[in-house]
Write a protein that holds these residues in place. Structure first.
Motif, short mmCIF file in Angstrom:
data_model
loop_
_atom_site.label_atom_id
_atom_site.label_comp_id
_atom_site.label_asym_id
_atom_site.label_seq_id
_atom_site.Cartn_x
_atom_site.Cartn_y
_atom_site.Cartn_z
N PRO A 1 139.91 33.44 -25.80
CA PRO A 1 140.90 33.58 -24.72
C PRO A 1 140.31 33.21 -23.36
N ASP A 2 141.16 32.69 -22.47
CA ASP A 2 140.70 32.22 -21.17
C ASP A 2 139.95 33.30 -20.39
N ASN A 3 140.43 34.56 -20.49
CA ASN A 3 139.79 35.62 -19.71
C ASN A 3 138.42 36.01 -20.25
N LEU A 4 138.08 35.54 -21.45
CA LEU A 4 136.77 35.84 -22.03
C LEU A 4 135.84 34.62 -22.03
N LEU A 5 136.43 33.42 -21.95
CA LEU A 5 135.63 32.21 -22.09
C LEU A 5 134.64 32.05 -20.94
N GLU A 6 135.02 32.45 -19.74
CA GLU A 6 134.11 32.33 -18.61
C GLU A 6 132.83 33.13 -18.84
N SER A 7 132.98 34.38 -19.29
CA SER A 7 131.80 35.20 -19.58
C SER A 7 131.01 34.64 -20.75
N GLU A 8 131.71 34.11 -21.75
CA GLU A 8 131.04 33.53 -22.92
C GLU A 8 130.16 32.35 -22.51
N MET B 1 128.75 46.57 -19.71
CA MET B 1 127.80 47.67 -19.65
C MET B 1 126.38 47.21 -19.37
N ALA B 2 126.13 45.93 -19.53
CA ALA B 2 124.78 45.39 -19.31
C ALA B 2 124.90 43.90 -19.04
N ARG B 3 123.83 43.32 -18.49
CA ARG B 3 123.82 41.87 -18.27
C ARG B 3 123.95 41.16 -19.61
N ARG B 4 124.75 40.10 -19.62
CA ARG B 4 124.94 39.28 -20.82
C ARG B 4 124.66 37.83 -20.47
N ILE B 5 123.73 37.24 -21.21
CA ILE B 5 123.40 35.82 -21.03
C ILE B 5 124.45 34.98 -21.74
N GLY B 6 124.98 33.98 -21.04
CA GLY B 6 126.01 33.12 -21.62
C GLY B 6 125.43 31.94 -22.38
N ASP C 1 126.87 30.08 -12.31
CA ASP C 1 127.05 31.38 -11.68
C ASP C 1 127.53 32.36 -12.74
N ARG C 2 126.73 33.37 -13.03
CA ARG C 2 127.20 34.42 -13.93
C ARG C 2 128.38 35.15 -13.28
N VAL C 3 129.28 35.66 -14.10
CA VAL C 3 130.38 36.46 -13.56
C VAL C 3 129.78 37.70 -12.90
N GLY C 4 130.10 37.89 -11.63
CA GLY C 4 129.54 39.02 -10.89
C GLY C 4 128.16 38.78 -10.36
#
Length: 456
Positions: free
Chosen positions: A181-188, A201-206, A242-245
């Protein structure tokens, strides 16, 4: 193949790790399920987790899914308890490997779960031309757009390019833009910082950072949201993300490949795909023809899939019957190579005789492939009869007479255009003109250029 081993390294688990490395896997190790999820979150990618079945496999899989990390799990154990092995499978493990390990079993499980046995197989000139172009550009860092209908083998081509590149020993990471989904793809793609949104809850590497040094495949990129297209364009131009946040850009060193089954030029006209992004991605275009346009590949691929699935299912390999081959080549294969692969997998399982006959090759609805249509046979017969008739008409003629008829018929076909006729005949325009002058001197009627056709 990247393997993450989870559990305390006993002597027998260490032996399994060595066998996995001997089978070509790159192996890393953590002791707990929490450490495993943390390692994956931080970008230590893995294609497979090998987990001690004494650990909480269900909790590991659940934690990974919360982070949208999808990695298959195989369980393993020393002197295995059948009940615990069954519980591991119920919890979500794909397979169970008993310890002490068997080298062939380890290799077979790695191959089956990773499913990397998808070599580039082609005998057809249309596909060979695409492969030749891929060979020419693989060593570069140029972005490549791989286009073609669904199921033609775009990801197989992407892996082929990666394996031929100078990044072959680095990760190959694939992201299906249409499946997320679009709202998840950016973080992925770009990752996120702790607290960037609810549930972070923690940093996630894309995937961009996970692919660092290697290749990132953006599968079905035409489905990406316009806002993300702008962010992707910046990443490609400036080699930073740019990581989200995140508070500062993160440099990345990757090569980007992309696939699409859409006409992206039309998508640009329709305003749903950025023209500047298309130019950035489409430095080289590898356009894979559909299977129906590469008929010489149908049988060689069929035989490869028969061998693959016979071995995977422990079934003796059988030859493909003559009628089955005819039907395979006559079928249109709208689902392309993917449809053919599924059909041959079914055929391996359904075949009851000494060979794979036509009745064993079935469509998804269970119906066998249609026999070669009579109209098709009539067409073939008519073509053969016409060729035979033409050959008979030349019997008793001199070579000069045959040449004269061929030249004049070709010129008529080209509406009198000398240049086109010469190109078709494979002779120079000067030779053609000399022949026509010779025929005119003999009193023959030479086709004149018709309206709209050039005499050149």
């Amino acid at each position: 193949m990247r393997l993450l081993v989870v559990g305390r390294l006993s002597g027998q688990l260490s032996a399994a790790v060595k066998m996995a490395m001997d089978a070509g896997a790159k192996v890393a190790h953590v002791e707990t399920v929490t450490q495993a999820t943390d390692a994956l979150r931080k970008g230590q990618g893995a294609d497979l987790l090998m987990v001690d079945y004494e650990l909480d496999i269900g909790a590991l899989i659940e934690a990974n899914e919360r982070e949208r990390i999808h990695v298959q799990v195989v369980a393993c154990g020393v002197n295995p308890d059948p009940r615990k092995a069954a519980q591991a499978i119920t919890a979500g493990a794909k397979e169970f490997i008993p310890l002490p390990p068997d080298a062939e079993l380890i290799a077979a499980v790695l191959a089956a779960v990773a499913d990397d046995s998808r070599p580039m197989i082609s005998h057809d000139p249309a596909m060979q031309a695409v492969i030749k172009l891929a060979d020419q550009v693989s060593a570069s860092d140029a972005s490549i757009m791989i286009t073609g209908e669904s199921g033609v083998g775009k990801e197989v081509m992407a892996r082929y390019v990666h394996e031929k590149s100078k990044r072959a020993q680095k990760p190959f990471i694939s992201v299906n833009c249409a499946a997320i989904p679009d709202n998840l793809l950016e973080s992925e793609l770009f990752g996120h910082e702790k607290g960037a949104f609810t549930g972070a809850m923690a940093r996630r590497i894309g995937k961009f950072e996970e692919a660092d040094g290697g290749t990132l495949l953006l599968d079905e990129i035409s489905e990406m949201d316009a806002r993300l297209q702008a962010k992707l364009l910046r990443a490609l131009q400036e080699r930073v993300i740019d990581r989200v946040g995140g508070a500062k850009p993160v440099p990345v060193n990757i090569r980007v490949l992309a696939t699409s089954n859409r006409n992206l030029a039309q998508a640009v006209k329709d305003g749903i795909f950025r023209e500047d992004l298309l130019y950035r991605l489409n430095v080289i275009n590898l356009a894979i023809p559909p299977l129906r346009e590469r008929p010489a590949d149908i049988l060689v691929l069929s035989e490869f899939f028969v061998k693959k699935y016979s071995e995977a299912n422990g079934i003796p390999q059988k030859p493909i019957g003559v009628e089955a081959k005819r039907r395979l080549q006559a079928h249109g294969w709208p689902g392309n190579v993917r449809e053919l692969e599924n059909a041959m997998h079914r055929a391996v399982l359904l075949s009851a005789g000494a060979e794979i006959d036509a009745e064993a090759i079935r469509l998804p609805d269970g119906q066998p492939l249609n026999p070669v249509a009579p109209i098709g046979m009539d067409y073939i017969n008519r073509a053969a009869q016409a060729a035979e008739s033409a050959a008979r008409s030349f019997v008793g003629s001199t070579v000069a007479e045959v040449e004269q008829k061929l030249i004049l018929d070709t010129l008529s076909h080209c509406l009198g255009n000398r240049t086109h006729a010469a190109n078709i005949l494979g002779i120079s325009i000067r030779t053609l003109r000399n022949k026509l002058n010779e025929y005119a001197a003999q009193g023959l009627n030479i086709p004149a250029p018709q309206s709209g056709a050039s005499a050149a």
